[in-house]
Design an enzyme around this catalytic site. Structure first.
Site, mmCIF file in Angstrom:
data_model
loop_
_atom_site.group_PDB
_atom_site.id
_atom_site.type_symbol
_atom_site.label_atom_id
_atom_site.label_comp_id
_atom_site.label_asym_id
_atom_site.label_seq_id
_atom_site.Cartn_x
_atom_site.Cartn_y
_atom_site.Cartn_z
ATOM 1 N N LYS A 210 0.870 -1.311 -0.132
ATOM 2 C CA LYS A 210 -0.005 0.030 0.020
ATOM 3 C C LYS A 210 0.911 1.172 -0.124
ATOM 4 O O LYS A 210 0.467 2.289 -0.843
ATOM 5 C CB LYS A 210 -0.770 -0.200 1.253
ATOM 6 C CG LYS A 210 -1.895 1.017 1.225
ATOM 7 C CD LYS A 210 -2.757 0.906 2.601
ATOM 8 C CE LYS A 210 -3.796 2.231 2.692
ATOM 9 N NZ LYS A 210 -4.616 1.999 3.810
ATOM 10 N N GLY A 271 -4.919 -2.129 5.010
ATOM 11 C CA GLY A 271 -3.899 -3.214 4.437
ATOM 12 C C GLY A 271 -4.776 -4.528 4.873
ATOM 13 O O GLY A 271 -4.834 -5.458 3.765
ATOM 14 N N ARG A 272 -5.483 -4.676 5.783
ATOM 15 C CA ARG A 272 -5.867 -6.044 6.091
ATOM 16 C C ARG A 272 -7.596 -6.193 5.571
ATOM 17 O O ARG A 272 -8.071 -7.121 6.024
ATOM 18 C CB ARG A 272 -6.115 -5.998 7.864
ATOM 19 C CG ARG A 272 -6.776 -5.001 8.524
ATOM 20 C CD ARG A 272 -6.233 -5.230 9.969
ATOM 21 N NE ARG A 272 -6.921 -3.785 10.703
ATOM 22 C CZ ARG A 272 -6.206 -2.530 11.019
ATOM 23 N NH1 ARG A 272 -5.128 -2.450 10.237
ATOM 24 N NH2 ARG A 272 -6.697 -1.720 11.572
ATOM 25 N N GLU A 357 -5.231 -6.822 14.512
ATOM 26 C CA GLU A 357 -4.725 -5.300 14.106
ATOM 27 C C GLU A 357 -5.612 -4.545 14.249
ATOM 28 O O GLU A 357 -5.485 -3.453 14.424
ATOM 29 C CB GLU A 357 -3.935 -5.670 12.787
ATOM 30 C CG GLU A 357 -3.059 -4.170 12.699
ATOM 31 C CD GLU A 357 -2.291 -4.329 11.308
ATOM 32 O OE1 GLU A 357 -0.930 -4.505 11.334
ATOM 33 O OE2 GLU A 357 -2.775 -4.495 10.190
ATOM 34 N N HIS A 388 -5.315 -33.503 16.987
ATOM 35 C CA HIS A 388 -4.405 -34.312 17.679
ATOM 36 C C HIS A 388 -3.157 -33.450 18.378
ATOM 37 O O HIS A 388 -1.915 -34.121 18.561
ATOM 38 C CB HIS A 388 -3.666 -35.215 16.567
ATOM 39 C CG HIS A 388 -4.939 -36.122 16.207
ATOM 40 N ND1 HIS A 388 -5.119 -37.578 16.597
ATOM 41 C CD2 HIS A 388 -5.812 -36.175 15.131
ATOM 42 C CE1 HIS A 388 -6.056 -38.083 16.207
ATOM 43 N NE2 HIS A 388 -6.516 -37.457 15.280
ATOM 44 N N LYS A 508 9.287 -0.496 14.339
ATOM 45 C CA LYS A 508 9.867 -0.533 13.137
ATOM 46 C C LYS A 508 10.993 0.546 13.178
ATOM 47 O O LYS A 508 11.996 0.505 12.516
ATOM 48 C CB LYS A 508 8.846 0.194 12.188
ATOM 49 C CG LYS A 508 7.494 -0.823 11.713
ATOM 50 C CD LYS A 508 6.559 -0.090 10.514
ATOM 51 C CE LYS A 508 5.623 -0.973 10.351
ATOM 52 N NZ LYS A 508 4.629 -0.170 9.353
HETATM 53 O O1 F6P Z 1 2.963 -3.005 9.829
HETATM 54 C C1 F6P Z 1 1.576 -3.233 9.819
HETATM 55 C C2 F6P Z 1 1.104 -2.846 8.368
HETATM 56 O O2 F6P Z 1 1.025 -1.498 8.188
HETATM 57 C C3 F6P Z 1 -0.125 -3.479 8.058
HETATM 58 O O3 F6P Z 1 -1.240 -2.733 8.544
HETATM 59 C C4 F6P Z 1 0.127 -3.732 6.483
HETATM 60 O O4 F6P Z 1 -0.912 -4.761 5.914
HETATM 61 C C5 F6P Z 1 1.356 -3.928 6.299
HETATM 62 O O5 F6P Z 1 2.208 -3.438 7.395
HETATM 63 C C6 F6P Z 1 1.916 -4.058 5.021
HETATM 64 O O6 F6P Z 1 2.041 -2.419 4.576
HETATM 65 P P1 F6P Z 1 2.218 -1.941 2.983
HETATM 66 O O7 F6P Z 1 0.988 -2.805 2.174
HETATM 67 O O8 F6P Z 1 1.820 -0.733 3.010
HETATM 68 O O9 F6P Z 1 3.591 -2.624 2.662
#
Ligand code: F6P
Length: 547
Positions: A210, A271-272, A357, A388, A508
């Site tokens: 993204k 993103g999710r 998230e 199992h 990060k």
């Molecule tokens: O670190 C979390 C996050 O921002 C997620 O929400 C997202 O899906 C993922 O990183 C990847 O982000 P990008 O698509 O910007 O690389």
């Protein structure tokens, strides 16, 4: 959140639920079923292609009435309407939350910042379809004129988990003469293992991000470019072997991917929540545009159900409310996702990001520390494998673990009695979890007295059962939307922002600070805590031994 809504624990319905919980917390599911012979049909819903059985939950009609009251008092209806109409409900990022627009029909209008976003969605879908058809039919050739046989999606989080889960789930519908792989981890092993047996001349990378700034993805994408150029030599090869999926055209161009080979999406897609946007390009390449559109139709069916069905018959609303019931009143910490379908092996991992998230938040929309639990931990494995390994703890451990069992009446791979055995196990597990086995029942099997306590199953373990006819692209779309909207429902009750993810930032930033410290030859001045400083020193000294 409207200013008129009281803090959650002050809502009358919440307080009524607390009192109600005290009354029914010790009632056994055996009792509930004995009291009401119709229970197994009463607490069920058949709609949008699902048979949803929630009778094996520790609830009465009164529980549901109070939970529905909680939804009303929490302004769930207004929140749903706000999302569907493009209001900026992700307040901490000042963004609309419009994954539902990704599956809206062409003639629908959803306005964000004065513009209808639906035509843009369809423009991208059409471009994706043209591209997918060209690659799948062999019209799109690699730099040396060879057909593309391998697709590798490079992405992480929402730019990986959705694509990989969907590819696995719909593998039966995929073009079998092509190979699909997914690289997410910055651990070089992921790259090496995904590419070691592939020919670069026949390999196309989709760089899915993204932001197009994510460290892991950009590191893997640069390595992929080197790997490609090692074989293909000329820089022009990149245009035939790399496409991008992103919201950030500037960074895509900087990386060297032609904007003509970029498929866009927008900041109002989290993103999710993006697997049905251009992030699903690998999915479309695998299953073809028609199946992709069926998947979108599935999403849309569940969206409509969520938006219009009365809450008492609304699958995502009921699932979300039940999750609140267990998290906040029974204080259960986790939810087990147990798909009885091998194709859904990555579904629990996908739901982990979607749910955790989204709802792993400790402050309300107006920044106040919550005084109740929010998002539970999601985990799971496909049945019957889990039986199992960890089911022992669900049956006889000390924790209450609500479980979602997901199964299908038909299989894509009929093979002797495999499917009946699989489904017999699903039904057996929900029965065993609910009703258990009493000491008297154990004794009646001539069990040694000293073993009786060990062989008792207390039961009273709650489960939902979600049945559908068959796992098709459309069913998968419905299933994902079911959980998306259940997560939404929970977030609305907890009064949190389910659409930001500030909790991923700190790690990060610290990693970027530590990275140069690992590379410096002379000892850098380490200003972390004593544990982190020592770990870094230890790593550096042992790293020197690498052969
Ligand atoms: O670190 C979390 C996050 O921002 C997620 O929400 C997202 O899906 C993922 O990183 C990847 O982000 P990008 O698509 O910007 O690389």
């Amino acid at each position: 959140m409207s200013a008129t809504i009281l803090p959650l624990t002050q809502l009358p319905a919440w307080q009524a639920l607390e009192a109600h919980y005290q009354k029914i917390k010790n009632v056994h599911l055996r009792q509930f079923f004995a009291d009401d012979p119709q229970r197994g049909t009463r607490f069920t819903i058949e709609d949008v292609g699902f048979y949803f059985d929630y009778s094996k939950n520790r609830i009465t009609e009164e529980t549901i009435r109070l939970l529905l009251g909680l939804a009303d008092e929490s302004g769930l209806r207004e929140r749903i309407d706000a999302m569907f109409s493009g209001k900026k409900i992700n307040t901490t990022e000042n963004r609309a939350v419009l994954h539902v627009a990704l599956r809206a029909p062409r003639d629908q209008s959803i306005i964000v910042d004065g513009a209808n976003v639906v035509p843009r969605v369809h423009e991208v879908l059409d471009r994706m379809a043209t591209f997918a058809d060209r690659v799948r039919s062999g019209q799109w050739l690699g730099h040396t004129g060879k057909r593309i046989r391998n697709i590798i999606n490079i992405g992480i989080g929402g730019s990986d988990l959705g694509p990989v889960m969907t590819y696995e789930a719909l593998r039966h519908y995929s073009q079998r003469d092509m190979t699909f792989r997914f690289i997410s981890n910055v651990d070089g092993t992921d790259f090496v293992e995904a590419t070691h047996d592939l020919n670069a001349e026949e390999t196309l990378f989709i760089v899915a991000s993204k932001t197009f700034t994510t460290l892991e993805t950009m590191t893997n994408a640069r390595t992929a470019r080197q790997w490609t150029l090692q074989t293909l030599g000329e820089e022009q090869a990149v245009a035939r072997h790399f496409v991008a999926v992103s919201t950030n055209g500037e960074e895509v161009a900087k990386f060297g991917i032609d904007i003509a080979n970029m498929f866009g999406f927008w900041d109002w897609v989290g993103g999710r929540y993006s697997m049905d946007s251009a992030i699903g390009l690998s999915t479309m390449l695998a299953i073809g545009p028609e199946n992709f559109r069926s998947m979108l139709a599935g999403f849309r069916g569940m969206d409509e159900h969520f938006r219009t069905a009365p809450f008492a018959r609304n699958l995502p609303v009921l699932m979300g409310l039940l999750s609140v019931w267990y998290s906040n009143f029974f204080e259960s910490q986790t939810v087990a996702i147990l798909p009885y379908d091998q194709y859904l092996k990555r579904f629990p991992a996908y739901l982990q990001q979607l749910a955790m998230e989204s709802n792993g938040k400790h402050v309300t929309l107006d920044g106040k520390r919550v005084d109740y639990q929010t998002g539970p931990i999601f985990w799971g494995e496909p049945g019957t494998n889990g039986q199992h390994s960890f089911y022992q703890l669900i049956h006889q451990g000390t924790r209450l673990i609500p479980c979602d069992f997901i199964g299908f009446c038909q299989t894509a791979n009929p093979l002797g009695s495999h499917h009946d055995i699989l489904m017999a196990n699903l039904f057996a597990q929900t029965e065993a979890l609910a009703f258990g086995k009493t000491a008297d029942e154990v004794r009646s099997e001539a069990t040694l007295e000293k073993l009786v306590a060990h062989r008792v199953f207390e039961g009273n373990r709650p489960t939902n059962t979600i049945l559908a006819e068959q796992l098709t692209p459309e069913t998968l779309g419905r299933l994902v939307a079911l959980y998306e909207h259940s997560v939404f429902t929970q977030g609305a009750i907890w009064q949190i922002d389910s659409f930001d993810q500030w909790g991923v930032e700190l790690g990060k930033v610290l990693a970027m600070k530590i990275l140069p410290e690992l590379n410096q030859v002379e000892e850098p001045e380490l200003l972390h805590d004593s544990s982190t400083n020592t770990l870094i020193r230890h790593y550096k000294s042992f790293k020197l031994h690498q052969t």
